[in-house]
Design an enzyme around this catalytic site. Structure first.
Site, PDB file in Angstrom:
ATOM      1  CB  CYS A  50      -0.832   0.039   1.735  1.00  0.00           C
ATOM      2  SG  CYS A  50       0.197   0.006   2.844  1.00  0.00           S
ATOM      3  CB  CYS A  53       4.455  -0.485   2.126  1.00  0.00           C
ATOM      4  SG  CYS A  53       2.826  -1.548   2.705  1.00  0.00           S
ATOM      5  CG  ASP A 456      10.173 -35.349  -5.716  1.00  0.00           C
ATOM      6  OD1 ASP A 456      11.001 -36.817  -5.394  1.00  0.00           O
ATOM      7  OD2 ASP A 456      11.064 -34.771  -4.694  1.00  0.00           O
ATOM      8  CG  ASP A 634      11.764 -30.965  -4.018  1.00  0.00           C
ATOM      9  OD1 ASP A 634      11.517 -31.834  -4.728  1.00  0.00           O
ATOM     10  OD2 ASP A 634      11.914 -30.117  -3.530  1.00  0.00           O
ATOM     11  CG  ASP A 638      12.342 -34.161  -9.259  1.00  0.00           C
ATOM     12  OD1 ASP A 638      12.061 -35.679  -9.086  1.00  0.00           O
ATOM     13  OD2 ASP A 638      12.362 -33.479  -7.812  1.00  0.00           O
TER      14      ASP A 638
END
Lengths: 742, 49
Positions: A50, A53, A456, A634, A638
């Site tokens: 916002c 911030c 996995d 991950d 893989d």
């Protein structure tokens, strides 16, 4: 504050599954660039949402000594800081993390800059086409409304003015289409850009001839409008791809990419991972994740390789052993020699698999291209036949040609070219907001058609971190065991400490790598570690890792652990089963733990101890059986399988290689994102098919009008804008319907 | 009819001003952060005049 960070004492610490928590604001300094005495730093700030911030972050950085520019881009979360003087990069990052936002450094890369430039070029081209379309339409409306009354000279003058506006628009804004059409034509293929380019060029040429002749029908407005609509589609597509790419890069930047290098005279300094060259001596501190592959020179330690091999238990490593990037050092500090990326056989094999996957992907033909390959010959044959038919019927050559040209213009796949990108834009925008970052639009198409899911195990179905299995003996000994465990970084010790909660620690604790811990509680010696270390008799492996604890003179107690499944994993598998999607687990972990997880989830097909090659081979087999496989994984092991699969997903904590090998990256602890992605892609596929149906229906009406010679520029303008609006509105419906049923 | 020779160029010039403004905005990066622009307007400059 994002969900994946935890604020402790004002500093944001990212929580990495299976990895070590490390203050993210440290290690930013190596990313500072120097130019003309100014220092530049690009940061990724998470959690800023916002105006408040924005003001806080920019304000606190601007207050630092010597800061000239501090600007945060709220849309992307990237922050650009420029300063002069002795201020360190870590101090800048610290100022932001002290406010409670997580922050990490970003490397500037050329690909992202080029993509940004390309996006701006498209936006500018769209502006020019829009300007031309609006102004020509202004003149065209006067021609149409003056029909029958306007003198030939006036009409010709208005047509000439339209042509003068259209010329630069066609030449400049049409370039993306012309260059793409030319590049595929040279290879002997055709894509959607071929009929588009042809229609634009023909419409423009025919209109110039008509203007010179003083005829009534000039299609300059159609040219410009066509370009405008098509560029909207092109721009949406480009922006989507750039955003997805940036999101994936930001996820990668979250992880530690700096390393400690030891120079020849023994000085240690922090450098960026990409500055390390093979042969450098590196220090891997306790809890640190290896940024590059290395060979250990000195030190013994336990190494967590769950991201590399899928193995959930740590491995002992000593001098001479290989450490892959992504491994976490759990014990004592190690020194090692950096290796070049392709120097190990495992990585070379994976690189080869990635390349094969890349080729397979580029061979995938998108819906839109498949539609174009049916469409192009149909339209061109129709236009040609119409011309012949009119000639046979006795029409003059000029009129017959004009009818052929008007057929090509009115059937120009404006709606067809918008049909896919608008849907993809809306669908991936939705997915984006729910934390799934798609790499490309055609990933949606492939996700939607998947009928077999391969998971996995470690880190994907499970959290990748062991959790204590409760038992009566274990729970009674837990408080004492935790006093030793709190002093260690070993994952099993951490799991024990987590189960026991906060508390004190034993005295004189000593860690013996590979064996366990010993210390003194209330004057009594105690040990925590392997069965042999505490002097217990093992009854044989019952599955799952375990650790033993013994107080001097008492019977040793065994603690058993399991790798806990991710929240909702069971529900996601059940849902997939109910939808008749085959589910399979393909893991590199030990059979016992894979079997336990498979049984728990109700998955019948599973395989343990699979090497990266075996994973890829399994996917090849499934493909030969005609299955469309969605791979979810991950680890480094893989990556090959992810690249070879029909579609693939990787969690946010995955290895860089795996993230870039997959179609989409999802964030969050649970597996819900997988269902969200599949659902959204199937809805998007539905909407895309509807859009193609709409475009086909439009042609069913438009072609007869054009062939019979009734397609005046006015009819073309109305028909084209109506069909484009129809497909756009249909795509936007995707947004509305989802919000009604959250 | 001759008035058109004036009116059309005037109309085009007005349109072209808009186009140039748009191109300038694109070049200077004003479309790079739509969310930030929307929020920046809410920030108070508390500095005294």
């Amino acid at each position: 504050m994002s969900a994946q960070t935890l604020t402790l004492g004002g500093a944001a610490i990212p929580l990495r599954p299976g990895g070590a928590s490390r203050d993210a604001s440290a290690g930013v300094s190596p990313f500072v660039r120097e130019a003309n005495g100014d220092r530049h730093l690009e940061l990724i700030v998470r959690g800023a949402k916002c105006a408040g911030c924005l003001a806080k972050i920019e304000g606190s950085v601007s207050k630092l000594d010597g800061v000239k520019i501090a600007r945060l881009n709220l849309s992307t979360g990237h922050m650009n800081v420029v300063w002069r003087g002795p201020l360190s990069g870590d101090a800048v990052a610290g100022a932001i993390s002290d406010l409670g936002y997580s922050v990490s450094a970003q490397t500037t890369n050329d690909a992202a800059k080029d993509a940004k430039k390309e996006e701006r070029r498209l936006l500018a081209a769209m502006g020019v086409a829009g300007f031309a379309a609006a102004n020509i339409m202004l003149l065209s409306v006067s021609v149409w409304s003056g029909h029958g009354e306007m003198g030939e000279d006036t009409r010709r003058m208005l047509h000439a003015a339209s042509g003068m506006i259209a010329l630069p628009a066609v030449l400049w804004s049409g370039r993306p289409f012309f260059s793409s059409a030319w590049s595929v034509l040279r290879k002997g293929h055709a894509n959607m850009d071929v009929p588009i380019s042809l229609a634009i060029i023909l419409a423009f040429t025919a209109s110039v001839i008509e203007t010179v002749r003083g005829g009534p029908h000039a299609y300059f407005d159609a040219c410009a409008m066509l370009l405008f609509f098509l560029l909207i589609g092109r721009f949406l597509d480009m922006r989507l791809r750039r955003r997805a790419h940036a999101a994936a890069q930001d996820l990668a930047a979250l992880r530690n990419r700096s390393a400690t290098r030891i120079t020849e005279d023994g000085v240690a300094n922090t450098v960026r991972a990409d500055e390390i060259s093979p042969g450098d001596t590196l220090l891997l501190a306790s809890g640190e994740r290896a940024a590059v592959d290395m060979e250990i020179l000195e030190g013994f330690s336990d190494v967590d390789e769950s991201l590399v091999s899928g193995e959930s238990l740590p491995r002992r490593a000593g001098p001479g052993a290989m450490l892959y990037s992504g491994s976490v050092n759990l014990g004592d500090a190690l020194t090692g020699r950096a290796l070049s990326a392709a120097s190990t056989s495992m990585l070379a094999d994976i690189a080869q698999m990635l390349e094969a996957g890349e080729q397979r992907r580029s061979a995938y033909r998108k819906f839109a291209d498949r539609a174009a390959s049916l469409y192009v010959p149909f339209v061109h044959t129709t236009a040609f036949l119409a011309c012949i038919a009119w000639l046979i019927a006795g029409a003059p050559v000029g009129d017959a040609l004009m009818i052929a040209v008007s057929t090509l213009i009115i059937t120009c796949p404006c709606a067809l070219a918008l049909a896919a990108p608008v849907v993809q834009m809306v669908a991936s925008g939705r997915l984006f907001r729910s934390g799934v970052y798609l790499k490309s639009g055609d990933a949606l198409e492939r996700l939607a058609t998947a009928d077999h899911v391969v998971f996995d195990k470690t880190g994907t179905l499970t959290l990748g971190a062991p959790v204590l299995k409760p038992s009566i003996a274990a729970l009674s000994a837990l408080p004492d065991a935790a006093k030793l465990a709190r002093a260690s970084r070993h994952p099993l010790s951490r799991a024990l400490a987590a189960a026991a909660g906060a508390g004190d620690i034993a005295q004189q604790i000593k860690e013996h790598p590979g064996l366990g811990l010993e210390g003194i509680i209330d004057g009594r010696a105690c040990r925590l570690g392997s069965a042999g270390w505490v002097g217990a008799e093992t009854r044989g492996a019952l599955g799952g890792p375990s650790v033993w604890f013994a107080l001097a003179g008492e019977k040793p107690v065994e603690f058993r652990f399991e790798d806990q499944l991710r929240p909702n994993a069971r529900r996601v598998i059940e849902t997939l089963n109910r939808r008749r999607v085959d589910v399979e687990i393909l893991s590199g972990d030990a059979p016992a733990s894979v079997e336990a997880a498979a049984k728990d989830l109700g998955v019948e097909r599973w395989r343990a101890g699979a090497t990266p090659q075996e994973k890829s081979a399994r996917l090849e087999t499934l493909r030969e059986e005609g299955k469309k496989v969605l791979m979810v994984g991950d680890g480094l092991n893989d990556a090959g399988a992810l690249a070879l699969a029909h579609a693939s997903l990787a969690p946010g904590g995955a290895m860089d290689v795996s993230q870039s090998a997959s179609d989409a990256v999802y964030t969050g602890e649970g597996l819900d994102a997988i269902l969200t992605a599949i659902d959204a892609s199937q809805r998007a596929r539905g909407a895309m098919l509807q859009n193609f149906a709409l475009a086909a229906a439009y042609n069913l009406i438009a072609v007869p009008i054009a062939v019979t010679g009734h397609a005046t520029p006015l009819v073309a303008a109305i028909a084209m804008s109506a069909s484009s609006m129809a497909v756009t509105l249909n795509a936007l419906r995707l947004n509305v319907r989802r919000e009604a049923t959250p | 009819m001759t008035i058109l020779f004036m009116l059309i160029p005037i109309a085009l010039c007005l349109g072209a001003i808009g186009l140039v403004a748009f191109l300038w905005a694109v070049r200077s990066g004003q479309f790079d952060d739509p969310d930030g622009a929307a929020n920046r307007i809410l920030i108070d400059d508390d500095e005294p005049l």
